[in-house]
Write an enzyme that holds these catalytic residues in place. Structure first.
Site, PDB file in Angstrom:
ATOM      1  N   LYS A  38       0.678   9.476   1.627  1.00  0.00           N
ATOM      2  CA  LYS A  38       0.182   9.722   2.979  1.00  0.00           C
ATOM      3  C   LYS A  38       1.286  10.316   3.872  1.00  0.00           C
ATOM      4  O   LYS A  38       2.474  10.305   3.495  1.00  0.00           O
ATOM      5  CB  LYS A  38      -0.358   8.402   3.557  1.00  0.00           C
ATOM      6  N   TYR A  82     -12.425  10.339   4.252  1.00  0.00           N
ATOM      7  CA  TYR A  82     -12.652   8.902   4.466  1.00  0.00           C
ATOM      8  C   TYR A  82     -14.054   8.631   5.011  1.00  0.00           C
ATOM      9  O   TYR A  82     -14.248   7.674   5.761  1.00  0.00           O
ATOM     10  CB  TYR A  82     -11.592   8.340   5.424  1.00  0.00           C
ATOM     11  N   THR A  97      -4.035  -3.376   0.636  1.00  0.00           N
ATOM     12  CA  THR A  97      -4.144  -2.492   1.813  1.00  0.00           C
ATOM     13  C   THR A  97      -3.162  -2.939   2.905  1.00  0.00           C
ATOM     14  O   THR A  97      -2.430  -2.120   3.464  1.00  0.00           O
ATOM     15  CB  THR A  97      -5.581  -2.555   2.381  1.00  0.00           C
ATOM     16  N   ASN A 154       0.237   2.876   5.414  1.00  0.00           N
ATOM     17  CA  ASN A 154       0.541   2.140   4.192  1.00  0.00           C
ATOM     18  C   ASN A 154       0.902   3.055   3.018  1.00  0.00           C
ATOM     19  O   ASN A 154       0.720   2.702   1.859  1.00  0.00           O
ATOM     20  CB  ASN A 154      -0.591   1.158   3.862  1.00  0.00           C
ATOM     21  N   HIS A 202      -2.541   6.264  -0.992  1.00  0.00           N
ATOM     22  CA  HIS A 202      -3.983   6.068  -1.212  1.00  0.00           C
ATOM     23  C   HIS A 202      -4.254   6.133  -2.711  1.00  0.00           C
ATOM     24  O   HIS A 202      -3.611   6.900  -3.427  1.00  0.00           O
ATOM     25  CB  HIS A 202      -4.788   7.184  -0.530  1.00  0.00           C
ATOM     26  N   GLU A 210     -13.292  12.212  -4.746  1.00  0.00           N
ATOM     27  CA  GLU A 210     -11.998  12.501  -4.126  1.00  0.00           C
ATOM     28  C   GLU A 210     -11.224  13.588  -4.877  1.00  0.00           C
ATOM     29  O   GLU A 210     -10.566  14.426  -4.261  1.00  0.00           O
ATOM     30  CB  GLU A 210     -11.170  11.211  -4.046  1.00  0.00           C
TER      31      GLU A 210
HETATM   32  P1  ATP Z   1      -6.930   3.709   0.521  1.00  0.00           P
HETATM   33  O1  ATP Z   1      -8.419   4.013   0.516  1.00  0.00           O
HETATM   34  O2  ATP Z   1      -6.149   4.525   1.520  1.00  0.00           O
HETATM   35  O3  ATP Z   1      -6.355   3.737  -0.861  1.00  0.00           O
HETATM   36  P2  ATP Z   1      -7.513   0.925   0.510  1.00  0.00           P
HETATM   37  O4  ATP Z   1      -8.557   1.269  -0.497  1.00  0.00           O
HETATM   38  O5  ATP Z   1      -6.492  -0.102   0.139  1.00  0.00           O
HETATM   39  O6  ATP Z   1      -6.734   2.196   0.989  1.00  0.00           O
HETATM   40  P3  ATP Z   1      -9.551   0.949   2.538  1.00  0.00           P
HETATM   41  O7  ATP Z   1     -10.314  -0.265   2.932  1.00  0.00           O
HETATM   42  O8  ATP Z   1     -10.221   1.973   1.693  1.00  0.00           O
HETATM   43  O9  ATP Z   1      -8.183   0.458   1.868  1.00  0.00           O
HETATM   44  O10 ATP Z   1      -9.031   1.620   3.895  1.00  0.00           O
HETATM   45  C1  ATP Z   1      -8.624   2.989   3.930  1.00  0.00           C
HETATM   46  C2  ATP Z   1      -7.387   3.097   4.791  1.00  0.00           C
HETATM   47  O11 ATP Z   1      -7.747   2.855   6.153  1.00  0.00           O
HETATM   48  C3  ATP Z   1      -6.298   2.072   4.495  1.00  0.00           C
HETATM   49  O12 ATP Z   1      -5.452   2.418   3.430  1.00  0.00           O
HETATM   50  C4  ATP Z   1      -5.547   2.064   5.807  1.00  0.00           C
HETATM   51  O13 ATP Z   1      -4.704   3.214   5.942  1.00  0.00           O
HETATM   52  C5  ATP Z   1      -6.686   2.160   6.797  1.00  0.00           C
HETATM   53  N1  ATP Z   1      -7.170   0.826   7.181  1.00  0.00           N
HETATM   54  C6  ATP Z   1      -7.937  -0.027   6.440  1.00  0.00           C
HETATM   55  N2  ATP Z   1      -8.204  -1.160   7.091  1.00  0.00           N
HETATM   56  C7  ATP Z   1      -7.608  -1.030   8.305  1.00  0.00           C
HETATM   57  C8  ATP Z   1      -7.514  -1.851   9.470  1.00  0.00           C
HETATM   58  N3  ATP Z   1      -8.101  -3.039   9.523  1.00  0.00           N
HETATM   59  N4  ATP Z   1      -6.809  -1.369  10.523  1.00  0.00           N
HETATM   60  C9  ATP Z   1      -6.219  -0.149  10.495  1.00  0.00           C
HETATM   61  N5  ATP Z   1      -6.277   0.680   9.434  1.00  0.00           N
HETATM   62  C10 ATP Z   1      -6.953   0.256   8.357  1.00  0.00           C
HETATM   63 MG    MG Z   2      -9.934   2.824  -0.165  1.00  0.00          MG
END
Ligand code: ATP
Ligand code: MG
Length: 139
Positions: free
Chosen positions: A9, A49, A91, A112, A115, A126
């Site tokens: 990211k 997303y 996450t 974080n 992805h 994706e």
């Molecule tokens: P990714 O899809 O990026 O691999 P993930 O699958 O671990 O991450 P998701 O639930 O898909 O988590 O959320 C997508 C992204 O949105 C997260 O990686 C983070 O950057 C952001 N995100 C998720 N939850 C929160 C939250 N509660 N507050 C702020 N940002 C969030």
């Molecule tokens: Mg995700």
């Protein structure tokens, strides 16, 4: 064999972690079949997303994902989706296991660093979002 989409990211790219993250995934049995650097527009980030549309963090995370260049990669290996998600960690970096990328480098739940696709269905969507077949090395 399974494929997954990995992204470093904008925070990971800006903070200089491209090499470290690629080193970690190369140590697992994950082959890189494609790689590119891309700076998404806000609209492109929203499309990427789109499963999160309507959630409280949707606007903010799509602002973040379009704030600078990312590195997108297609990875392949046995159980690649889970293997890579294990390398990433939870996450929320505060809940991420020691030694995972997010534990070691993430600064908050949004920024974080990485992805990874979470299912074969999301991996297919994706991967096609960033790469066409000609750009994916045939293993
Ligand atoms: P990714 O899809 O990026 O691999 P993930 O699958 O671990 O991450 P998701 O639930 O898909 O988590 O959320 C997508 C992204 O949105 C997260 O990686 C983070 O950057 C952001 N995100 C998720 N939850 C929160 C939250 N509660 N507050 C702020 N940002 C969030
Ligand atoms: Mg995700």
């Amino acid at each position: 064999m399974e494929r997954t989409l990995a992204i470093i990211k904008p925070d990971g790219v800006a903070r200089g972690f491209i090499g470290e993250i690629i080193r970690r995934l190369e140590k697992e049995d994950l082959s890189i079949l494609a790689v590119k650097m891309i700076w998404m527009t806000k609209e492109q980030a929203k499309g990427f997303y789109r499963v999160h549309a309507g959630k409280p963090f949707y606007e903010s995370v799509t602002d973040f994902m379009s704030s600078g260049p990312c590195v997108a990669m297609v990875l392949e290996g046995k159980d690649a989706i889970n293997v890579y998600r294990k390398l990433m960690g939870a996450t929320n970096h505060k809940e991420a296991a020691k030694g995972t990328i997010r534990h070691d480098y993430a600064t908050n739940i949004e920024k974080n660093v990485v992805h990874g696709s979470d299912s074969p269905q999301s991996a297919a969507f994706e991967i096609a979002y960033f790469f066409n077949e000609l750009e994916i090395f045939k293993s």
